[in-house]
Motif scaffolding. Structure first.
Motif, mmCIF file in Angstrom:
data_model
loop_
_atom_site.group_PDB
_atom_site.id
_atom_site.type_symbol
_atom_site.label_atom_id
_atom_site.label_comp_id
_atom_site.label_asym_id
_atom_site.label_seq_id
_atom_site.Cartn_x
_atom_site.Cartn_y
_atom_site.Cartn_z
ATOM 1 N N GLY A 131 0.824 -1.213 0.000
ATOM 2 C CA GLY A 131 0.000 0.000 0.000
ATOM 3 C C GLY A 131 0.855 1.260 0.000
ATOM 4 O O GLY A 131 0.576 2.215 -0.724
ATOM 5 N N MET A 132 1.931 1.242 0.784
ATOM 6 C CA MET A 132 2.813 2.406 0.847
ATOM 7 C C MET A 132 3.552 2.605 -0.476
ATOM 8 O O MET A 132 3.755 3.730 -0.915
ATOM 9 C CB MET A 132 3.811 2.254 1.997
ATOM 10 N N LEU A 133 3.954 1.521 -1.108
ATOM 11 C CA LEU A 133 4.671 1.613 -2.382
ATOM 12 C C LEU A 133 3.732 1.930 -3.540
ATOM 13 O O LEU A 133 4.143 2.518 -4.540
ATOM 14 C CB LEU A 133 5.430 0.313 -2.662
ATOM 15 N N LEU A 134 2.476 1.537 -3.402
ATOM 16 C CA LEU A 134 1.490 1.769 -4.454
ATOM 17 C C LEU A 134 1.195 3.261 -4.625
ATOM 18 O O LEU A 134 1.039 3.743 -5.752
ATOM 19 C CB LEU A 134 0.192 1.025 -4.106
ATOM 20 N N PHE A 135 1.147 3.995 -3.519
ATOM 21 C CA PHE A 135 0.718 5.389 -3.602
ATOM 22 C C PHE A 135 1.568 6.242 -4.540
ATOM 23 O O PHE A 135 1.011 6.970 -5.369
ATOM 24 C CB PHE A 135 0.649 6.034 -2.214
ATOM 25 N N PRO A 136 2.905 6.221 -4.452
ATOM 26 C CA PRO A 136 3.687 7.079 -5.353
ATOM 27 C C PRO A 136 3.441 6.783 -6.833
ATOM 28 O O PRO A 136 3.366 7.710 -7.643
ATOM 29 C CB PRO A 136 5.143 6.793 -4.964
ATOM 30 N N LEU A 137 3.304 5.512 -7.193
ATOM 31 C CA LEU A 137 3.023 5.171 -8.594
ATOM 32 C C LEU A 137 1.626 5.637 -8.985
ATOM 33 O O LEU A 137 1.435 6.228 -10.057
ATOM 34 C CB LEU A 137 3.168 3.670 -8.833
ATOM 35 N N ALA A 138 0.650 5.393 -8.120
ATOM 36 C CA ALA A 138 -0.720 5.827 -8.424
ATOM 37 C C ALA A 138 -0.782 7.345 -8.554
ATOM 38 O O ALA A 138 -1.438 7.876 -9.460
ATOM 39 C CB ALA A 138 -1.674 5.340 -7.328
ATOM 40 N N TRP A 139 -0.077 8.053 -7.659
ATOM 41 C CA TRP A 139 -0.064 9.516 -7.741
ATOM 42 C C TRP A 139 0.548 9.974 -9.059
ATOM 43 O O TRP A 139 0.038 10.874 -9.715
ATOM 44 C CB TRP A 139 0.698 10.131 -6.561
ATOM 45 N N TYR A 140 1.654 9.354 -9.449
ATOM 46 C CA TYR A 140 2.320 9.732 -10.695
ATOM 47 C C TYR A 140 1.359 9.577 -11.880
ATOM 48 O O TYR A 140 1.217 10.479 -12.711
ATOM 49 C CB TYR A 140 3.577 8.887 -10.921
ATOM 50 N N VAL A 141 0.704 8.426 -11.957
ATOM 51 C CA VAL A 141 -0.207 8.147 -13.079
ATOM 52 C C VAL A 141 -1.369 9.140 -13.085
ATOM 53 O O VAL A 141 -1.698 9.722 -14.126
ATOM 54 C CB VAL A 141 -0.716 6.688 -13.017
#
Length: 200
Positions: free
Chosen positions: A60-70
């Motif tokens: 979940g913590m690692l998912l956020f930066p990628l989701a934010w970027y997209v």
């Protein structure tokens, strides 16, 4: 909420202490904190064991930066007109008024459903309902961290942390130099990977 709104916090008129007060009294941040405080113990209780639960929180913590970027690159700065009305308050107003906290923090009505719909199922695949709650908690924790970093990047102060100074420089370049890059806020790994990072 009315008291917070009535203050009309503008980052160019705030001290760091003012920012901390605004942050901890903002309703969305308080809601996120409550969700974290409920979902972490509930997820740990429902988890099959420590390591799958820890993995789900980490994912979940690692998912956020990628989701934010997209989202930041393809939706908030995208050219899909059918999304214009939905995202105007979320991002266009933030670029017009970057010192206004009322258009800086993400709204619960857009952020929370996205987190639940993306992080929840991913965590469920890792460890059932315990994993779902863990992934949601991890993603919301990163949301809170990013919101604070973001508001500090628009505050008229020089961060003591070298990391934060670099993040601030890159984010302000996104606002005031070229919006077609530097989509990260609290990290720029994905910008570097996808060729949208510029350092100067």
């Amino acid at each position: 909420y009315k008291a917070w709104k009535a203050e009309e916090y503008l980052l160019n008129r705030m001290t760091f202490d003012d920012l901390v007060k605004a942050y901890v009294t903002y309703p969305a941040i308080q809601t996120y904190a409550a969700i974290i405080l409920l979902s972490l113990p509930a997820g740990a209780y429902l988890a099959s064991s420590f390591w799958p639960f820890a993995a789900s929180v980490s994912v979940g913590m690692l998912l956020f930066p990628l989701a934010w970027y997209v989202v930041h690159r393809y939706v908030l700065h995208g050219s899909w007109m059918f999304l214009a009305g939905l995202w105007k308050r979320v991002h266009y107003d933030h670029h017009r008024f970057p010192n206004d906290l009322s258009v800086l923090f993400g709204g619960l009505h857009t952020t929370l459903p996205t987190i639940l719909l993306v992080a929840g199922p991913l965590g469920y695949l890792i460890d059932g309902w315990g994993g779902a709650l863990g992934a949601v908690a991890g993603t919301i924790f990163m949301t809170c961290f990013t919101e604070f970093m973001h508001s500090g990047e628009h505050l008229a102060f020089e961060p003591k942390s070298e990391f934060w100074r670099i993040m601030k420089k890159r984010h302000l370049a996104h606002h005031f130099h070229n919006e077609n890059g530097n989509y990260g806020i609290a990290e720029f790994f994905w910008d570097g990977l996808f060729g949208t990072l510029y350092k100067e």
